[in-house]
Design a protein around this motif. Structure first.
Motif, PDB file in Angstrom:
ATOM      1  N   UNK A 197       8.097  10.967   7.079  1.00 48.30           N
ATOM      2  CA  UNK A 197       7.309  10.985   8.311  1.00 48.30           C
ATOM      3  C   UNK A 197       7.308  12.374   8.965  1.00 48.30           C
ATOM      4  N   UNK A 198       6.114  12.797   9.408  1.00 48.62           N
ATOM      5  CA  UNK A 198       5.961  14.084  10.079  1.00 48.62           C
ATOM      6  C   UNK A 198       5.451  13.929  11.522  1.00 48.62           C
ATOM      7  N   UNK A 199       4.655  12.912  11.766  1.00 43.67           N
ATOM      8  CA  UNK A 199       4.106  12.684  13.103  1.00 43.67           C
ATOM      9  C   UNK A 199       4.319  11.229  13.493  1.00 43.67           C
TER      10      UNK A 199
ATOM     11  N   UNK B 189       2.278   8.214  11.583  1.00 44.97           N
ATOM     12  CA  UNK B 189       2.256   6.850  12.098  1.00 44.97           C
ATOM     13  C   UNK B 189       1.942   6.888  13.585  1.00 44.97           C
ATOM     14  N   UNK B 190       0.829   6.274  13.960  1.00 47.96           N
ATOM     15  CA  UNK B 190       0.461   6.178  15.366  1.00 47.96           C
ATOM     16  C   UNK B 190       0.450   4.713  15.761  1.00 47.96           C
ATOM     17  N   UNK B 191       1.326   4.371  16.712  1.00 43.60           N
ATOM     18  CA  UNK B 191       1.484   2.980  17.118  1.00 43.60           C
ATOM     19  C   UNK B 191       1.508   2.892  18.646  1.00 43.60           C
ATOM     20  N   UNK B 192       0.634   3.654  19.278  1.00 44.65           N
ATOM     21  CA  UNK B 192       0.574   3.649  20.727  1.00 44.65           C
ATOM     22  C   UNK B 192      -0.095   2.403  21.278  1.00 44.65           C
ATOM     23  N   UNK B 193       0.176   2.117  22.540  1.00 48.42           N
ATOM     24  CA  UNK B 193      -0.446   0.983  23.232  1.00 48.42           C
ATOM     25  C   UNK B 193      -0.214  -0.340  22.515  1.00 48.42           C
ATOM     26  N   UNK B 194       1.057  -0.617  22.212  1.00 50.00           N
ATOM     27  CA  UNK B 194       1.467  -1.903  21.675  1.00 50.00           C
ATOM     28  C   UNK B 194       2.584  -2.455  22.562  1.00 50.00           C
ATOM     29  N   UNK B 195       3.440  -3.309  22.035  1.00 50.55           N
ATOM     30  CA  UNK B 195       4.497  -3.939  22.824  1.00 50.55           C
ATOM     31  C   UNK B 195       5.827  -3.893  22.072  1.00 50.55           C
ATOM     32  N   UNK B 196       6.155  -2.728  21.537  1.00 48.97           N
ATOM     33  CA  UNK B 196       7.361  -2.623  20.719  1.00 48.97           C
ATOM     34  C   UNK B 196       8.648  -2.794  21.526  1.00 48.97           C
ATOM     35  N   UNK B 197       8.565  -2.646  22.829  1.00 45.65           N
ATOM     36  CA  UNK B 197       9.726  -2.898  23.677  1.00 45.65           C
ATOM     37  C   UNK B 197       9.800  -4.322  24.171  1.00 45.65           C
ATOM     38  N   UNK B 198       8.963  -5.189  23.615  1.00 48.04           N
ATOM     39  CA  UNK B 198       8.891  -6.580  24.047  1.00 48.04           C
ATOM     40  C   UNK B 198       9.258  -7.492  22.887  1.00 48.04           C
TER      41      UNK B 198
ATOM     42  N   UNK C 116       0.851  -1.194   0.000  1.00 39.36           N
ATOM     43  CA  UNK C 116       0.000   0.000   0.000  1.00 39.36           C
ATOM     44  C   UNK C 116       0.885   1.242   0.000  1.00 39.36           C
ATOM     45  N   UNK C 117       1.584   1.423  -1.092  1.00 40.26           N
ATOM     46  CA  UNK C 117       2.639   2.428  -1.177  1.00 40.26           C
ATOM     47  C   UNK C 117       2.185   3.873  -1.185  1.00 40.26           C
ATOM     48  N   UNK C 118       0.869   4.115  -1.293  1.00 41.52           N
ATOM     49  CA  UNK C 118       0.368   5.487  -1.300  1.00 41.52           C
ATOM     50  C   UNK C 118      -0.062   5.966   0.089  1.00 41.52           C
ATOM     51  N   UNK C 119       0.062   5.095   1.090  1.00 38.55           N
ATOM     52  CA  UNK C 119      -0.384   5.463   2.435  1.00 38.55           C
ATOM     53  C   UNK C 119       0.334   6.701   2.963  1.00 38.55           C
ATOM     54  N   UNK C 120      -0.462   7.623   3.507  1.00 40.65           N
ATOM     55  CA  UNK C 120       0.084   8.813   4.143  1.00 40.65           C
ATOM     56  C   UNK C 120      -0.194   8.826   5.645  1.00 40.65           C
ATOM     57  N   UNK C 121      -1.267   8.139   6.048  1.00 44.95           N
ATOM     58  CA  UNK C 121      -1.639   8.113   7.454  1.00 44.95           C
ATOM     59  C   UNK C 121      -1.996   6.688   7.862  1.00 44.95           C
ATOM     60  N   UNK C 122      -1.369   6.208   8.948  1.00 41.15           N
ATOM     61  CA  UNK C 122      -1.572   4.843   9.411  1.00 41.15           C
ATOM     62  C   UNK C 122      -1.732   4.835  10.927  1.00 41.15           C
TER      63      UNK C 122
END
Length: 300
Positions: free
Chosen positions: A149-151, A100-109, A70-76
């Motif tokens: 990326x901006x946000x 890119x909003x990836x809050x409340x996941x387990x990226x440090x795990x 999905x190469x046209x994605x601007x907001x995820x």
């Protein structure tokens, strides 16, 4: 196989219509659909290749499939899923991604692999994932991020340090970074490489001081450090008792909003920080002159 059928109040027919509309509008929300995998239709049907906005929040995703198609994605939006260290690799190839909003996941795990058992053997409950505090293991918690990326939001991810990729010198367009609700104690000097940064949120971490290099953030206007470990033993600052917020942050950046609520210091102490009066004067030129200093940074 992961269950890709919606489990909330949205029925199959309504979801099918939503997918069809998304191909025309370029916007798709599959939030709260009980997804354990991204629907294959998004990767197979070329009609989805023009998606610009995709909301996959509040699901059960632990991987992103072939999202790079999905190469046209601007907001995820990937908030509130089950993504762990290493599961964001597809993000690197989204060359047009701006938010890119990836809050409340387990990226440090680091995900614990399940041991194989013989046929018919009773299944034991999966071991709870443990936060891996090893530098090498956490090096891949976040992959190289798109230079567009901006946000970026990585709040509430069990991170014990800022991933190297988050302060890459390639991310010159990042304007907002949210690392709140983690276990970060140290902000790396490389934070200065985010030269476009305007807003930095670090609430509810373990931060006791900030690096001098933050004075190089020439666009920084908003800094939130609520409920951290900033303390002041004495306002006579020395090499053995350094000022927890460096003078250059007040004097060399355009900072106007600083929130220190919940830290072990008082407004009186803050007013004795080197450079703080420069901050106040700059703030008064921008903000309403009716505001009192006691309200400036959330301190009593």
């Amino acid at each position: 196989m992961g269950n890709t059928q919606p489990k909330n109040h949205v029925g199959k027919k309504a979801t099918a219509q939503k997918l069809e509309n998304a191909k025309k509008l370029g916007v798709l929300s599959l939030s709260e659909h009980g997804l354990e995998a991204i629907p294959n239709e998004l990767f197979i049907d070329e009609g989805f290749r023009k998606l610009r906005t995709l909301d996959l929040s509040i699901n059960k995703l632990s991987s992103l499939g072939r999202l790079s198609l999905l190469g046209e994605l601007k907001s995820l939006n990937l908030d509130r899923n089950a993504l762990h260290a290493g599961s964001l690799s597809e993000i690197s190839k989204l060359a047009k991604l701006q938010s890119l909003s990836c809050g409340n996941n387990q990226l440090g795990v680091v995900a614990t692999p399940q041991s194989s058992k013989g046929r018919g053997a009773a299944k034991s409950p999966p071991a709870p994932p443990a936060v891996d505090r090893d530098n090498v293991s956490l090096a891949y918690s976040v992959p190289p991020l798109p230079v567009s990326l901006r946000q970026l939001t990585l709040a509430h991810n069990h991170l014990v340090r800022v991933p190297n990729q988050v302060t890459s010198p390639t991310l010159v367009k990042v304007e907002m970074l949210d690392l709140s609700d983690n276990e970060i104690a140290l902000i790396p000097p490389t934070i200065s490489q985010l030269v476009g940064l305007e807003e930095l949120r670090l609430d509810r971490n373990q931060i006791s001081n900030l690096p001098d290099t933050m004075g190089e953030l020439k666009k920084l206007k908003v800094l939130s450090l609520k409920n951290n470990k900033l303390t002041v033993r004495s306002t006579t600052f020395t090499a053995n008792n350094p000022q927890p917020i460096p003078e250059v942050l007040f004097t060399e950046t355009p900072l106007i909003d600083l929130n220190l609520h919940g830290n072990a210091m008082t407004n009186t102490q803050l007013n004795q920080f080197d450079g703080f009066q420069v901050f106040l004067e700059r703030r008064q030129k921008v903000k309403s002159k009716t505001m009192t200093n006691l309200d400036v940074c959330g301190l009593d």
